[in-house]
Design a protein around this motif. Structure first.
Motif, mmCIF file in Angstrom:
data_model
loop_
_atom_site.group_PDB
_atom_site.id
_atom_site.type_symbol
_atom_site.label_atom_id
_atom_site.label_comp_id
_atom_site.label_asym_id
_atom_site.label_seq_id
_atom_site.Cartn_x
_atom_site.Cartn_y
_atom_site.Cartn_z
ATOM 1 N N PHE A 141 0.838 -1.192 0.000
ATOM 2 C CA PHE A 141 0.000 0.000 0.000
ATOM 3 C C PHE A 141 0.876 1.247 0.000
ATOM 4 O O PHE A 141 2.092 1.176 0.216
ATOM 5 N N PHE A 142 0.243 2.385 -0.213
ATOM 6 C CA PHE A 142 1.009 3.645 -0.198
ATOM 7 C C PHE A 142 0.997 4.215 1.218
ATOM 8 O O PHE A 142 0.138 3.837 2.033
ATOM 9 N N PRO A 143 1.900 5.131 1.511
ATOM 10 C CA PRO A 143 1.972 5.670 2.872
ATOM 11 C C PRO A 143 0.742 6.514 3.218
ATOM 12 O O PRO A 143 0.138 7.128 2.323
ATOM 13 N N HIS A 144 0.386 6.554 4.451
ATOM 14 C CA HIS A 144 -0.776 7.308 4.932
ATOM 15 C C HIS A 144 -0.770 8.746 4.470
ATOM 16 O O HIS A 144 -1.783 9.286 4.014
ATOM 17 N N ARG A 145 0.394 9.391 4.556
ATOM 18 C CA ARG A 145 0.479 10.821 4.245
ATOM 19 C C ARG A 145 0.086 11.113 2.785
ATOM 20 O O ARG A 145 -0.341 12.209 2.442
ATOM 21 N N LYS A 146 0.237 10.124 1.904
ATOM 22 C CA LYS A 146 0.026 10.420 0.483
ATOM 23 C C LYS A 146 -1.439 10.717 0.183
ATOM 24 O O LYS A 146 -1.756 11.578 -0.630
ATOM 25 N N PHE B 169 -0.054 -4.829 7.120
ATOM 26 C CA PHE B 169 0.665 -3.978 6.156
ATOM 27 C C PHE B 169 1.985 -4.585 5.740
ATOM 28 O O PHE B 169 2.765 -5.029 6.583
ATOM 29 N N GLY B 170 2.215 -4.619 4.441
ATOM 30 C CA GLY B 170 3.496 -5.050 3.899
ATOM 31 C C GLY B 170 4.323 -3.829 3.532
ATOM 32 O O GLY B 170 4.322 -2.835 4.261
ATOM 33 N N PHE B 171 4.940 -3.876 2.370
ATOM 34 C CA PHE B 171 5.754 -2.733 1.956
ATOM 35 C C PHE B 171 4.880 -1.513 1.710
ATOM 36 O O PHE B 171 3.760 -1.626 1.206
ATOM 37 N N GLU B 172 5.410 -0.341 2.048
ATOM 38 C CA GLU B 172 4.751 0.921 1.673
ATOM 39 C C GLU B 172 5.483 1.490 0.476
ATOM 40 O O GLU B 172 6.701 1.695 0.520
ATOM 41 N N VAL B 173 4.766 1.728 -0.599
ATOM 42 C CA VAL B 173 5.401 2.275 -1.807
ATOM 43 C C VAL B 173 4.620 3.496 -2.267
ATOM 44 O O VAL B 173 3.432 3.641 -1.986
ATOM 45 N N GLU B 174 5.321 4.351 -3.003
ATOM 46 C CA GLU B 174 4.692 5.613 -3.415
ATOM 47 C C GLU B 174 3.839 5.442 -4.666
ATOM 48 O O GLU B 174 2.816 6.082 -4.818
ATOM 49 N N ARG B 175 4.297 4.590 -5.562
ATOM 50 C CA ARG B 175 3.636 4.565 -6.870
ATOM 51 C C ARG B 175 3.008 3.218 -7.180
ATOM 52 O O ARG B 175 3.495 2.165 -6.756
ATOM 53 N N ASP B 176 1.922 3.241 -7.964
ATOM 54 C CA ASP B 176 1.204 2.018 -8.333
ATOM 55 C C ASP B 176 2.123 1.006 -8.988
ATOM 56 O O ASP B 176 2.030 -0.191 -8.741
ATOM 57 N N GLN B 177 2.984 1.493 -9.843
ATOM 58 C CA GLN B 177 3.848 0.590 -10.580
ATOM 59 C C GLN B 177 4.770 -0.195 -9.632
ATOM 60 O O GLN B 177 4.959 -1.406 -9.781
ATOM 61 N N PHE C 124 6.090 -5.343 -6.411
ATOM 62 C CA PHE C 124 6.190 -6.103 -5.154
ATOM 63 C C PHE C 124 5.183 -7.244 -5.123
ATOM 64 O O PHE C 124 5.473 -8.337 -4.652
ATOM 65 N N VAL C 125 3.998 -6.947 -5.658
ATOM 66 C CA VAL C 125 2.978 -7.999 -5.686
ATOM 67 C C VAL C 125 3.460 -9.158 -6.558
ATOM 68 O O VAL C 125 3.417 -10.323 -6.178
ATOM 69 N N ALA C 126 3.959 -8.823 -7.749
ATOM 70 C CA ALA C 126 4.454 -9.849 -8.667
ATOM 71 C C ALA C 126 5.580 -10.654 -8.020
ATOM 72 O O ALA C 126 5.746 -11.852 -8.272
ATOM 73 N N GLY C 127 6.334 -9.985 -7.153
ATOM 74 C CA GLY C 127 7.437 -10.662 -6.467
ATOM 75 C C GLY C 127 6.967 -11.569 -5.342
ATOM 76 O O GLY C 127 7.797 -12.226 -4.686
ATOM 77 N N GLY C 128 5.659 -11.575 -5.075
ATOM 78 C CA GLY C 128 5.127 -12.473 -4.061
ATOM 79 C C GLY C 128 5.156 -11.917 -2.654
ATOM 80 O O GLY C 128 5.030 -12.673 -1.682
ATOM 81 N N PHE C 129 5.244 -10.575 -2.549
ATOM 82 C CA PHE C 129 5.353 -9.995 -1.203
ATOM 83 C C PHE C 129 3.994 -9.633 -0.617
ATOM 84 O O PHE C 129 3.934 -9.029 0.446
ATOM 85 N N GLY C 130 2.897 -9.964 -1.318
ATOM 86 C CA GLY C 130 1.578 -9.639 -0.775
ATOM 87 C C GLY C 130 0.599 -9.307 -1.893
ATOM 88 O O GLY C 130 0.784 -9.727 -3.029
#
Lengths: 294, 294
Positions: free
Chosen positions: B194-199, B220-228, B233-239
């Motif tokens: 998901f993206f960070p709360h502040r965004k 919550f898994g990794f927090e990332v800024e952009r959809d891409q 990360f999803v494709a990598g199997g992280f959630g």
DNA sequence: CAGAATGATGCGATTTAGGTATTATTATGC
DNA sequence: GCATAATAATACCTAAATCGCATCATTCTG
């Protein structure tokens, strides 16, 4: 549509208050209301969104405000230019000249005029004298610097601006360079470095006539196209050439200038204009020209 | 000064004949004479040199002709633009949007509108929904694409343009990729990329509420800024990650999209506008949008 | 709810603009 | 050289537009 309406619209758009706008426009509020209403009717668009308490521009009004301002600005500028044209401070001044009229004084006058009336555009055209006279008569030329001597009764006004004898240029080491003056009879025996007949037939024949007064014919030496080339040949000792007396102020080393003993040829340049046309530009130019003389 | 006078002046300058000019202007000759005279008086300049047989422009007239033409041309163009604005064919259309409203349909509609109304300028602004609603109310925004569900009685008109469930994206080799659908109870155990709360706090909290309906909290898994980045990360199997269902049309290789078994979160985008403002631009935009729907 | 503010409207007087008839001037033809 | 045609200006009348004043209608404020 009246320009007054556009002006009213602009003021109202600034004030956004009918009463205050009317005051600035030195009128009462009701006619202002009606003026705006009439403008809106003519444009078939509401320029202001207004209830009985608030006035604001619509989108259309905001757009039209720009346009109205641009239009009024341009119109006002045009009126100022017209006024300047009336004073001879703007417009286009068309001046004709013959080659030999381009003297130091001519150039200085042009510069002075340009300084004093920077908004005036000067168009210079080289034309033979008769064409200039015709052009001034019909109005396509304001002023002409011509060789033709106009009769005092001529429809064009004119003043003499140059009246000086033609003199001769010789090489310093030429035998005649020792004399004070040179006689036409001597000249006729010496080769004349001159330009070809086709280049300026009028002037060419005029010089022949100068000799013919004394039943003489010049002896032709080299024919050259340009003044500078003529001076080179003269300096080389191949003969003499003719030039207006004041041209020797910018004399070249290696050349001597001599007056001709007998009355021979005079350069006479007049400035002519059409008094019937009553153009302030012309009057201003003449004034500047006369200042320059004094 | 009236525009009619300028137009008369222009025609007369073209015809140089009062009678013919008057005919072209659908009026009689005497009033035209007076009109021109009045214009000359106002400008304090003679525009035409005329005796009882001939009419020609003065220098001032020739200059003013250019200006008058420029002014009338500009005024006429402005009137046409005003008319176009009245038809909603010109002007500026300000459209607000939230990030998730930018769908294929949105982009296609913009393109269609631009094709159909090339003179209209579209200003797009990204704004959160409440700000858009306020801006539309006060008139600084014409149209908004918002997440907020407006009441039917709301002062703004609106139509639903998107109503679709959020689904999840998983790696192809993820264990849950075999199932038809995924339950929220399963999801809550899986890391959410998901993206960070502040965004985007609003959306962030809205997702939390989605889980809270079932008394769950996402893990919550990794927090990332952009959809891409999230997709990577999803494709990598992280959630898993959440996305509107139609977004999977442009699905990526390596990802599988699954519906959520229980009612969970729906993307609801409305297009809102202010019916009180009666803007033809808005009506035209809505028409184009509806065409696109059919 | 009363009063002030403010834009719109009604009305009469004045100004302005257009149309018709006529005049004055100039070019043209016999 | 004179008569005639052409053409812009002028006179006069009527119709329309515009202005100022008084008033009305609406809305905001206290």
């Amino acid at each position: 549509m009246r320009t007054r309406q556009l002006k009213s619209f602009i003021v109202l758009a600034e004030e956004l208050h009918f009463g205050k706008a009317a005051e600035r426009l030195h009128m009462q509020q009701p006619p202002l209301s009606r003026q705006i209403k009439a403008l809106e009717n003519e444009l078939e668009v509401m320029l202001f969104k207004r209830n009985n308490r608030k006035v604001e521009l619509t989108e259309e009004g905001a757009f039209f405000l720009q346009e109205a301002k641009a239009i009024i600005t341009r119109l006002t500028a045009a009126q100022h230019t017209l006024k300047a044209m009336g004073n001879g401070e703007a417009g286009t001044l068309r001046i004709g000249f013959v080659d030999s009229s381009i003297t130091e004084r001519f150039v200085i006058t042009m510069g002075r005029f340009k300084d004093q009336y920077p908004k005036v555009i000067i168009e210079l055209e080289e034309k033979v004298s008769v064409e200039q006279v015709a052009a001034i008569g019909e109005g396509s030329l304001h002023i002409g610097f011509i060789r033709t001597q106009l009769a005092k009764t001529h429809e064009l006004s004119h003043i003499n601006v140059i009246n000086e004898p033609y003199i001769i240029a010789l090489a310093n080491n030429h035998p005649m360079a020792e004399q004070e003056t040179v006689s036409v009879y001597e000249l006729a025996k010496e080769p004349l470095i001159f330009f070809p007949h086709r280049k300026n037939p009028g002037f060419y024949n005029w010089v022949l006539n100068g000799f013919a007064q004394y039943d003489l014919m010049p002896k032709f030496g080299f024919e050259v196209e340009r003044d500078q080339a003529a001076e080179m040949f003269v300096a080389g000792g191949f003969g003499y050439t003719l030039l207006p007396s004041t041209s020797c102020r910018m004399g070249r080393r290696g050349l001597t200038y001599k007056r001709i003993q007998e009355p021979f040829l005079d350069l006479r340049i007049s400035m002519a204009w059409n008094p019937a046309h009553e153009c302030p530009l012309v009057n201003n130019f003449i004034d500047v020209f006369k200042q320059q003389a004094g």
